[in-house]
Design a protein around this motif. Structure first.
Motif, PDB file in Angstrom:
ATOM      1  N   VAL A  31       4.080   3.094   1.111  1.00 43.61           N
ATOM      2  CA  VAL A  31       4.582   4.359   0.545  1.00 43.61           C
ATOM      3  C   VAL A  31       3.499   5.420   0.655  1.00 43.61           C
ATOM      4  N   ASP A  32       3.970   6.671   0.658  1.00 45.82           N
ATOM      5  CA  ASP A  32       3.062   7.816   0.538  1.00 45.82           C
ATOM      6  C   ASP A  32       2.722   7.937  -0.942  1.00 45.82           C
ATOM      7  N   ILE A  33       1.523   7.563  -1.296  1.00 43.48           N
ATOM      8  CA  ILE A  33       1.151   7.474  -2.706  1.00 43.48           C
ATOM      9  C   ILE A  33       1.180   8.836  -3.374  1.00 43.48           C
ATOM     10  N   CYS A  34       0.913   9.903  -2.639  1.00 35.65           N
ATOM     11  CA  CYS A  34       0.935  11.255  -3.229  1.00 35.65           C
ATOM     12  C   CYS A  34       2.373  11.632  -3.627  1.00 35.65           C
ATOM     13  N   GLU A  35       3.311  11.384  -2.719  1.00 30.92           N
ATOM     14  CA  GLU A  35       4.704  11.693  -3.015  1.00 30.92           C
ATOM     15  C   GLU A  35       5.215  10.812  -4.154  1.00 30.92           C
ATOM     16  N   TYR A  36       4.802   9.526  -4.104  1.00 27.39           N
ATOM     17  CA  TYR A  36       5.217   8.607  -5.178  1.00 27.39           C
ATOM     18  C   TYR A  36       4.718   9.101  -6.534  1.00 27.39           C
ATOM     19  N   MET A  37       3.462   9.551  -6.615  1.00 26.12           N
ATOM     20  CA  MET A  37       2.895   9.995  -7.887  1.00 26.12           C
ATOM     21  C   MET A  37       3.597  11.242  -8.397  1.00 26.12           C
ATOM     22  N   PHE A  65      -1.651  18.198 -13.860  1.00 26.91           N
ATOM     23  CA  PHE A  65      -1.623  17.200 -12.796  1.00 26.91           C
ATOM     24  C   PHE A  65      -2.262  17.773 -11.536  1.00 26.91           C
ATOM     25  N   ASP A  66      -3.015  16.918 -10.811  1.00 27.93           N
ATOM     26  CA  ASP A  66      -3.652  17.345  -9.556  1.00 27.93           C
ATOM     27  C   ASP A  66      -3.411  16.254  -8.511  1.00 27.93           C
ATOM     28  N   ILE A  67      -2.381  16.465  -7.670  1.00 24.39           N
ATOM     29  CA  ILE A  67      -2.023  15.508  -6.629  1.00 24.39           C
ATOM     30  C   ILE A  67      -2.175  16.222  -5.277  1.00 24.39           C
ATOM     31  N   PRO A  68      -2.927  15.669  -4.323  1.00 28.44           N
ATOM     32  CA  PRO A  68      -3.146  16.333  -3.027  1.00 28.44           C
ATOM     33  C   PRO A  68      -1.837  16.567  -2.276  1.00 28.44           C
ATOM     34  N   GLU A  69      -1.777  17.668  -1.582  1.00 28.79           N
ATOM     35  CA  GLU A  69      -0.602  18.003  -0.771  1.00 28.79           C
ATOM     36  C   GLU A  69      -0.794  17.444   0.635  1.00 28.79           C
ATOM     37  N   LYS A  70      -0.909  16.140   0.734  1.00 32.36           N
ATOM     38  CA  LYS A  70      -1.042  15.493   2.034  1.00 32.36           C
ATOM     39  C   LYS A  70      -0.507  14.067   1.921  1.00 32.36           C
ATOM     40  N   GLU A  71      -0.373  13.422   3.060  1.00 32.47           N
ATOM     41  CA  GLU A  71       0.120  12.049   3.056  1.00 32.47           C
ATOM     42  C   GLU A  71      -1.057  11.065   2.972  1.00 32.47           C
ATOM     43  N   VAL A  72      -0.986  10.209   1.971  1.00 34.78           N
ATOM     44  CA  VAL A  72      -1.970   9.126   1.821  1.00 34.78           C
ATOM     45  C   VAL A  72      -1.172   7.854   1.579  1.00 34.78           C
ATOM     46  N   PHE A  73      -1.299   6.893   2.473  1.00 35.49           N
ATOM     47  CA  PHE A  73      -0.440   5.721   2.408  1.00 35.49           C
ATOM     48  C   PHE A  73      -1.151   4.523   1.773  1.00 35.49           C
ATOM     49  N   ALA A  74      -0.351   3.758   1.059  1.00 39.20           N
ATOM     50  CA  ALA A  74      -0.837   2.522   0.440  1.00 39.20           C
ATOM     51  C   ALA A  74       0.323   1.548   0.358  1.00 39.20           C
ATOM     52  N   GLU A  75      -0.011   0.265   0.285  1.00 39.35           N
ATOM     53  CA  GLU A  75       1.011  -0.763   0.090  1.00 39.35           C
ATOM     54  C   GLU A  75       1.017  -1.157  -1.382  1.00 39.35           C
ATOM     55  N   ILE A  76       2.123  -0.849  -2.075  1.00 42.66           N
ATOM     56  CA  ILE A  76       2.209  -1.128  -3.512  1.00 42.66           C
ATOM     57  C   ILE A  76       3.576  -1.716  -3.858  1.00 42.66           C
ATOM     58  N   ASP A  77       3.598  -2.402  -5.003  1.00 41.11           N
ATOM     59  CA  ASP A  77       4.861  -2.807  -5.606  1.00 41.11           C
ATOM     60  C   ASP A  77       5.263  -1.675  -6.549  1.00 41.11           C
ATOM     61  N   VAL A  78       6.220  -0.885  -6.136  1.00 43.27           N
ATOM     62  CA  VAL A  78       6.582   0.338  -6.860  1.00 43.27           C
ATOM     63  C   VAL A  78       6.955   0.037  -8.309  1.00 43.27           C
ATOM     64  N   ASN A  79       7.749  -0.991  -8.535  1.00 47.90           N
ATOM     65  CA  ASN A  79       8.185  -1.310  -9.898  1.00 47.90           C
ATOM     66  C   ASN A  79       6.995  -1.680 -10.796  1.00 47.90           C
ATOM     67  N   GLN A  80       6.048  -2.409 -10.246  1.00 43.13           N
ATOM     68  CA  GLN A  80       4.896  -2.836 -11.044  1.00 43.13           C
ATOM     69  C   GLN A  80       3.957  -1.664 -11.340  1.00 43.13           C
ATOM     70  N   ILE A  81       3.721  -0.797 -10.352  1.00 41.60           N
ATOM     71  CA  ILE A  81       2.881   0.384 -10.593  1.00 41.60           C
ATOM     72  C   ILE A  81       3.574   1.319 -11.580  1.00 41.60           C
ATOM     73  N   ASP A  82       4.925   1.439 -11.475  1.00 41.24           N
ATOM     74  CA  ASP A  82       5.677   2.210 -12.481  1.00 41.24           C
ATOM     75  C   ASP A  82       5.360   1.699 -13.879  1.00 41.24           C
ATOM     76  N   ARG A  83       5.338   0.399 -14.003  1.00 38.45           N
ATOM     77  CA  ARG A  83       5.104  -0.221 -15.306  1.00 38.45           C
ATOM     78  C   ARG A  83       3.711   0.127 -15.836  1.00 38.45           C
TER      79      ARG A  83
END
Length: 468
Positions: free
Chosen positions: A320-326, A346-364
């Motif tokens: 996922v694009d971690i910036c968009e996800y955040m 909030f300060d989230i960069p306006e660029k694509e930064v990719f990471a492999e995450i379990d979205v549900n777990q990071i949500d938690r």
């Protein structure tokens, strides 16, 4: 390694060689001394041609020589044997000049079976030859006359045997001393290692070896001490784990007891009071539901934590694009912050930064941090969420300027059932497992989560996860 046991053995061998050499020198000196002593008792030295010489050879006392197993020959200037008594090795009555010269040369040779003493009388012009059979003589060869018996044989053999025995005794004593020195350098370290190993076996995990050596035993000392330290650490961790297990059981029992007691109490009260109004009944049902929900949440969190501690626990990662996800996740958190009366940034960069995450777990994890901030901080608290793209890591910073956490509690805040409030009650909700679960989730992602905090100075949770 500066010094090894093999070098120590070489040094010992050199020492033994030096000792043996010194013993040999001493033995040689003793042998020389013994030779001087023996020479004074030998017939060949007591009855020499010089001591027996007379101008008239008829007056020479030949009996002294003959009685001691020797012989006397008189050779005139024409090389004729004019007198011969006792032992005679010339075996001729007349010699040529060459034969007599050969005889003189042979009489001084080493390894012959006879000892000759020859003296010339210049007045009467004759040679006096005194001959004794050799008993035992050591030159470059051992010579013994088998044909004629010498009166000195027993004495010479006895002295030489005594010297040899003395030398062997000295060599044996030095060997014993050497073996003791060698065994000390090996046995003593082994004894210390065995003693420490026995203490370790008997449960003294603080046992260590102190040899102060720089050879293989020194290396074994380091290995043993490291092993003992590891065992002591493992035992300490096991004991701590056992204490944590007992504490966890107590905490679970305590946290389940309160809502269950409340549920049982209100349920019993409602069943006994049949004349309750609809409003009263509704109020009590809400309390029962609230405590049921709390007990269910606790059991659910315990189940999740138990799954995460299992070796079979696996998270479902997606790229996922971690910036968009955040940005999307923060959108769901704003309602929580608004309800709590928080200020947020909030300060989230306006660029694509990719990471492999379990979205549900990071949500938690993020929901848990937001709920903790809401439960423990007063209205007007400022919350900031920043994302930083740093080297090979993605850093998420969740910070507030609220009441903070005491240092004593902050050290254990990621352990199960650790709360800032020392009294467990239902006023603030929560199971005390949220941060423990958050840590497990982040570790499963190959990252880490840390807390910077001081009492009355807010909290700063720093999450680091790998990026791709």
């Amino acid at each position: 390694m500066n010094r090894r046991i093999q070098n120590q053995f070489i040094a010992n061998y050199l020492l033994m060689f030096s000792i043996s050499t010194m013993i040999a020198i001493v033995a040689f000196m003793i042998l020389v001394f013994a030779n001087e002593v023996v020479s004074k008792t030998l017939a060949k030295n007591n009855y020499t041609a010089k001591s027996l010489m007379r101008d008239d050879y008829k007056n020479i006392n030949t009996a002294l020589v003959i009685n001691n197993g020797g012989g006397v020959q008189i050779i005139n200037s024409s090389y004729k044997v004019v007198l011969s008594k006792g032992l005679n090795t010339i075996s001729k009555e007349e010699l040529t000049t060459g034969q007599f010269t050969d005889f003189l040369i042979m009489s001084k040779s080493k390894g012959i079976l006879y000892s000759y003493s020859i003296e010339y009388n210049p007045n009467r012009k004759f040679w006096l030859v005194i001959t004794f059979p050799t008993s035992v003589r050591i030159d470059f060869a051992v010579v013994h006359n088998k044909d004629f018996t010498s009166v000195d044989t027993k004495g010479v053999v006895g002295i030489i045997a005594a010297v040899i025995i003395f030398y062997i005794m000295l060599l044996a004593v030095s060997t014993i001393i050497y073996s003791k020195l060698t065994s000390i350098s090996i046995i003593n370290p082994l004894k210390k290692l065995c003693f420490s190993a026995r203490c370790l076996k008997d449960g003294d995990y603080s046992s260590r070896v102190n040899l102060n050596l720089k050879n293989e035993f020194g290396e074994l000392e380091c290995i043993f001490n490291e092993m003992a330290q590891q065992i002591e650490k493992e035992i300490s961790l096991r004991m701590q784990s056992e204490e944590n297990r007992k504490k966890l059981i107590l905490d679970i029992s305590h946290d389940l007891k309160n809502p269950l007691t409340s549920i049982m109490g209100y349920a019993q009260f409602c069943s006994n009071k049949l004349d309750l109004s609809k409003q009263e009944c509704g109020t009590y049902m809400k309390v029962i539901y609230k405590n049921s929900l709390r007990a269910n949440n606790l059991i659910t969190d315990l189940f999740e934590l138990s799954k995460m501690e299992s070796s079979e626990y696996v998270i479902n990662k997606t790229k996922v694009d971690i910036c968009e996800y955040m940005r999307q996740e923060i959108g769901t958190l704003i309602a929580t912050f608004d309800k709590a009366g928080f200020i947020y940034d909030f300060d989230i960069p306006e660029k694509e930064v990719f990471a492999e995450i379990d979205v549900n777990q990071i949500d938690r994890v993020l929901q848990n941090l937001a709920n903790n901030a809401r439960q423990y901080n007063p209205k007007g608290t400022k919350v900031t969420i920043n994302l930083v793209d740093k080297d090979e890591k993605i850093v998420i910073i969740f910070k507030d300027n609220g009441i903070g956490i005491p240092k004593a509690v902050a050290k254990e805040i990621f352990n199960p059932f650790v709360r800032v409030d020392s009294v467990r009650n239902s006023h603030r909700g929560g199971t005390g497992l949220g941060l423990a679960i958050a840590l497990k989730v982040i570790l499963a992602h190959g990252g880490n989560i840390n807390l910077k905090t001081e009492e009355n100075c807010g909290c700063e949770f720093i999450i680091k996860i790998p990026k791709i």
